[in-house]
Each structure stands twice: as structure tokens, then as C-alpha cells.
Scaffold this active site. Structure first.
Site, mmCIF file in Angstrom:
data_model
loop_
_atom_site.group_PDB
_atom_site.id
_atom_site.type_symbol
_atom_site.label_atom_id
_atom_site.label_comp_id
_atom_site.label_asym_id
_atom_site.label_seq_id
_atom_site.Cartn_x
_atom_site.Cartn_y
_atom_site.Cartn_z
ATOM 1 N N ARG A 107 -31.476 -27.183 -40.788
ATOM 2 C CA ARG A 107 -30.911 -25.820 -40.847
ATOM 3 C C ARG A 107 -30.581 -25.206 -39.489
ATOM 4 O O ARG A 107 -31.260 -25.467 -38.500
ATOM 5 C CB ARG A 107 -31.887 -24.902 -41.585
ATOM 6 N N HIS A 132 -27.451 -29.186 -43.057
ATOM 7 C CA HIS A 132 -26.862 -30.523 -42.997
ATOM 8 C C HIS A 132 -25.374 -30.523 -42.633
ATOM 9 O O HIS A 132 -24.572 -31.247 -43.230
ATOM 10 C CB HIS A 132 -27.083 -31.269 -44.315
ATOM 11 N N HIS A 206 -30.421 -39.490 -44.758
ATOM 12 C CA HIS A 206 -31.123 -38.754 -45.805
ATOM 13 C C HIS A 206 -31.481 -39.644 -46.997
ATOM 14 O O HIS A 206 -31.291 -39.255 -48.150
ATOM 15 C CB HIS A 206 -30.267 -37.556 -46.244
ATOM 16 N N ASP A 282 -41.604 -30.066 -47.210
ATOM 17 C CA ASP A 282 -40.229 -30.025 -46.709
ATOM 18 C C ASP A 282 -40.295 -29.446 -45.296
ATOM 19 O O ASP A 282 -39.856 -28.339 -45.054
ATOM 20 C CB ASP A 282 -39.360 -29.153 -47.643
ATOM 21 N N GLU A 347 -36.487 -38.059 -42.586
ATOM 22 C CA GLU A 347 -35.256 -37.746 -41.852
ATOM 23 C C GLU A 347 -35.609 -37.582 -40.377
ATOM 24 O O GLU A 347 -36.126 -36.538 -39.978
ATOM 25 C CB GLU A 347 -34.626 -36.464 -42.407
HETATM 26 C C1 GLA Z 1 -33.599 -31.609 -46.479
HETATM 27 C C2 GLA Z 1 -33.977 -30.195 -46.490
HETATM 28 C C3 GLA Z 1 -34.379 -29.835 -47.862
HETATM 29 C C4 GLA Z 1 -33.278 -30.129 -48.836
HETATM 30 C C5 GLA Z 1 -32.866 -31.534 -48.770
HETATM 31 C C6 GLA Z 1 -31.651 -31.799 -49.638
HETATM 32 O O1 GLA Z 1 -34.673 -32.411 -46.698
HETATM 33 O O2 GLA Z 1 -34.994 -29.873 -45.571
HETATM 34 O O3 GLA Z 1 -34.740 -28.492 -47.889
HETATM 35 O O4 GLA Z 1 -32.165 -29.356 -48.526
HETATM 36 O O5 GLA Z 1 -32.565 -31.836 -47.436
HETATM 37 O O6 GLA Z 1 -31.721 -31.262 -50.888
#
Ligand code: GLA
Length: 382
Positions: A107, A132, A206, A282, A347
Site C-alpha cells: 500500500r 499493488h 504474489h 496480513d 511477498e
Molecule cells: C496483499 C495485501 C492484502 C491483500 C492481498 C490481495 O497481501 O497485503 O491485504 O490485498 O494482497 O488480496
């Protein structure tokens, strides 16, 4: 004497046969993978080794479309989520299954940043933030592909030139991503990018892994170790607060092998931000390896199948996401359904929102400089 000579001759020819079988064990081929809704033909490159590992990469989004990995009994299963056809990828634009992410992984707050006093606004596609690389990121581009050759590896190099201003980012960005496979069951992804104007970038892959096989249920019993003593806590829109907080005493502590499910339901505010209803991970972990690709950064083991994944990377961070937005409505390969927590991602990246965070490592790229990243996923099955 005669017998000895014959025997060693035999031994020699056997050795040669084994060596060439070894070399022949690494193969690559490509085939058609359908046509996008705009009529662009998509290709699929398949890399194989002689231990039953097989990786398929498509020119849509630089996606790792399938990854066959043998289990402890030698049975290969596809361990990444994805779709059987290009329509599946185009119809599900927000899951990013297997995709190459750019220009900016994770982000950017408000989609805003400034460089040399100039303000930039990139598309906001995740609540108030940009995620992304915006709505039409690298995951939705058609890449050029070429088989790549290197001793001991078989590979494919994908190339994409992102025009100056694409998705609001400055500079023409020339990007190369090489996927390679070797006989040690290592899948390596190498990135290289250059720009003609100062810009920011944060490339990643990803892939959603489920070591028991994609679509076989959730990953809560799979056991992870993440060599990270701190992580970057976030606010309710998943933008880092700027702090590097210790994992000790929190559900983010994966310094010792811990099943994903062990603390996923914990009553911790960070988990609620990641998944308000049921909890989920996350977050960006700050790797203790500090970009040393020779050191183990993270690993995950599936006790049932015996599959074991080890992660090595030049990146300083890793976003570990437990598929919190999957809800069983997405139908993937072979008609299998991907449930909530049906996979985990690793990631590898610079920290989220780095362009707005003075304390984070810089994601700036200047003309004349080369961005590089190497990330390696090593599989075993004992
Ligand atoms: C990353 C983001 C998540 C989500 C995924 C895709 O992992 O951090 O919050 O957006 O991508 O869905």
C-alpha cells in the site's frame, strides 16, 4: 587387467549417462494459454526438473500459474492457487494469484507521495489507499517472454516496459523478471528494473501457497517460522504506523515453528485490522536476514504431506498474508474452491508505504541505477 579396464570404462560411460540424464532433466517448453478479452495471445512456459518439480509461468501478469511439488511419498501436487484459463485471471482482478506485482507492492497511503518536491497521485484501489500498483498494475499487463539459459538452471525471462506516467508513476520503467528452476528443487525469481526519471518501485510475487495442495482446505495446520524479530504494525487501513515493533508477546511471533492457526483467532487489535471478523495475518515482517539471500528468511512445513518450503531473499521484508479475503466463492484450477485461510503468501518486499515513511528503507530508483531483487523458494519433502 582387461577386466579392470572394461569395468572402469563401464563406470565412466554410466557416469556420462547419468550426467546427461541430469542435464536433460531440466527442460522448458511453451504453449498457448488462450487470448485475453482484448484479443492478446497469452503464452505459458513450463519448467521441469528430474525430481518431479514443475513450474508454469504465463505472460499475463507474469503469473506463476502452477507449481507441482512432490510430497513425502513422491506424489506431486499443485501447491499454488490459480486458474486454468486466462478468463479466470481476468474475471478475478483483486486476488493477484501468483502475480508479479508492480510498480509498487502493497500500500501507498492515499495513493500520494512526493519526489524532489513534486507531488504524485496514483490510483486508490483499496479503500483510501493504493494497493499493488493501482487498478491496472503489472499483474494485468501482457509481458514478453523468452526462454533463459544458465548452467544448472532452466528459466524464462519476462519483460515489460511501463510507460512514463502509467498508473500515475513517473519514469519509463523497463522491468525484467526471470523465473528459474534447478535440480535442488529451488524456484528462483530475479527482478531487474531501470528508469529514465526518478521514481519509486517495490516489486514482488504474489503466489498463494498451500503445501497440502491448492484447494485442499485451509492452511491453519501448516507450521511457519519467520526469522523476524520485529514487524511494521498498521492502522485500520493497513498503512504502517512507522514503528518497527517487537513480535515478542504478540501473535506475530513466528521466531519458532508455529502453526498459522495457533494464534490466528487471538484477540489482538492488529489481527482485527487484517481481518475484522475472524482474524488473520496480513503484515510486513522485518526480516532479521537484512537482505542476505544466503540466510534462511522464513520456512513453512506441512506435517501431513511433508512438504517444506524455505524462503531466501535479498529483500528486507516479507508480507505474510493468510488469504483473509478468500471466502470460498472463487473457483480455481480443476474446479476447486479456495476457502478462507486457504493459502499463505510470502511477498518479499520493501516495507509498505515506504515513499511516505522517512524511517523505512528507501524505494526510490534513479536513472542510471539498477533495481535488483532475488527471491528463492526451496522445496523439500521429508
Ligand atoms: C496483499 C495485501 C492484502 C491483500 C492481498 C490481495 O497481501 O497485503 O491485504 O490485498 O494482497 O488480496
Amino acid at each position: 587387467m582387461h577386466r579392470t579396464l572394461t569395468l572402469s570404462g563401464l563406470r565412466l560411460s554410466l557416469m556420462i549417462a547419468t550426467l546427461s540424464a541430469h542435464a536433460a532433466g531440466l527442460t522448458s517448453e511453451h504453449s498457448a494459454f488462450g487470448t485475453t478479452s482484448d484479443g492478446a495471445p497469452i503464452e505459458k512456459y513450463t519448467l521441469r526438473n528430474s525430481h518431479g518439480m514443475q513450474a508454469s509461468i504465463i505472460t499475463w501478469g507474469g503469473v506463476l500459474q502452477s507449481l507441482m511439488v512432490p510430497d513425502k511419498n513422491g506424489k506431486a501436487d499443485d501447491v499454488v492457487l490459480g486458474f486454468d484459463d486466462i478468463q479466470g485471471y481476468q474475471a478475478n482482478p483483486t486476488v493477484y494469484f501468483g502475480a508479479t506485482i508492480g510498480r509498487f507492492g502493497n500500500r501507498i497511503a492515499g495513493g500520494k507521495f512526493s519526489l524532489d518536491g513534486k507531488q504524485y497521485q496514483v490510483p486508490t484501489n483499496d479503500g483510501p489507499n493504493s494497493l499493488h500498483g493501482g487498478s491496472q498494475g503489472f499483474d494485468k499487463r501482457v509481458w514478453k517472454a523468452e526462454a533463459s539459459k544458465e548452467k544448472g538452471w532452466v528459466g524464462v525471462t519476462l519483460t515489460y516496459t511501463s510507460p512514463d506516467g502509467e498508473m500515475g508513476f513517473p519514469g519509463t520503467l523497463e522491468t525484467h523478471v526471470t523465473y528459474s528452476l534447478n535440480e535442488k528443487n529451488e524456484l528462483r525469481i530475479q527482478y531487474r528494473a531501470t528508469t529514465d526519471k526518478p521514481t519509486v518501485l517495490n516489486l514482488t510475487n504474489h503466489s498463494y501457497f498451500n503445501l497440502a495442495g491448492a484447494g485442499s482446505g485451509d492452511v491453519l495446520k501448516q507450521v511457519a517460522t519467520v526469522y523476524a524479530s520485529t514487524y511494521t504494525p498498521v492502522n485500520s487501513t493497513l498503512i504502517p504506523t512507522g514503528e518497527l515493533a517487537p513480535v515478542a508477546g504478540t501473535p506475530m511471533d513466528f521466531l519458532h515453528p508455529t502453526a498459522f492457526g495457533k494464534n490466528i483467532h487471538a484477540d489482538h487489535p492488529q489481527l482485527k485490522f487484517a481481518e475484522p471478523k475472524q482474524g488473520g495475518f496480513d503484515f510486513n515482517w522485518v526480516l532479521d536476514t537484512k537482505g542476505n539471500v544466503g540466510k534462511l528468511a522464513a520456512e513453512v512445513r506441512d506435517p501431513q504431506s511433508g512438504r517444506h518450503l524455505q524462503l531466501y531473499t535479498t529483500e528486507p521484508g516479507v508480507q505474510l498474508y493468510t488469504g483473509n479475503f478468500l471466502d470460498g466463492t472463487v473457483k480455481g484450477k480443476a474446479g476447486k474452491v479456495y476457502p478462507h485461510w486457504g493459502a499463505f503468501t510470502l511477498e518479499t518486499q520493501h516495507y509498505p508505504d515506504a515513499p511516505n515513511q522517512p524511517n523505512f528503507l528507501s524505494t526510490r530508483l534513479d536513472p542510471g541505477k539498477v533495481y535488483t531483487q532475488t527471491t528463492l523458494f526451496k522445496f523439500s519433502n521429508k
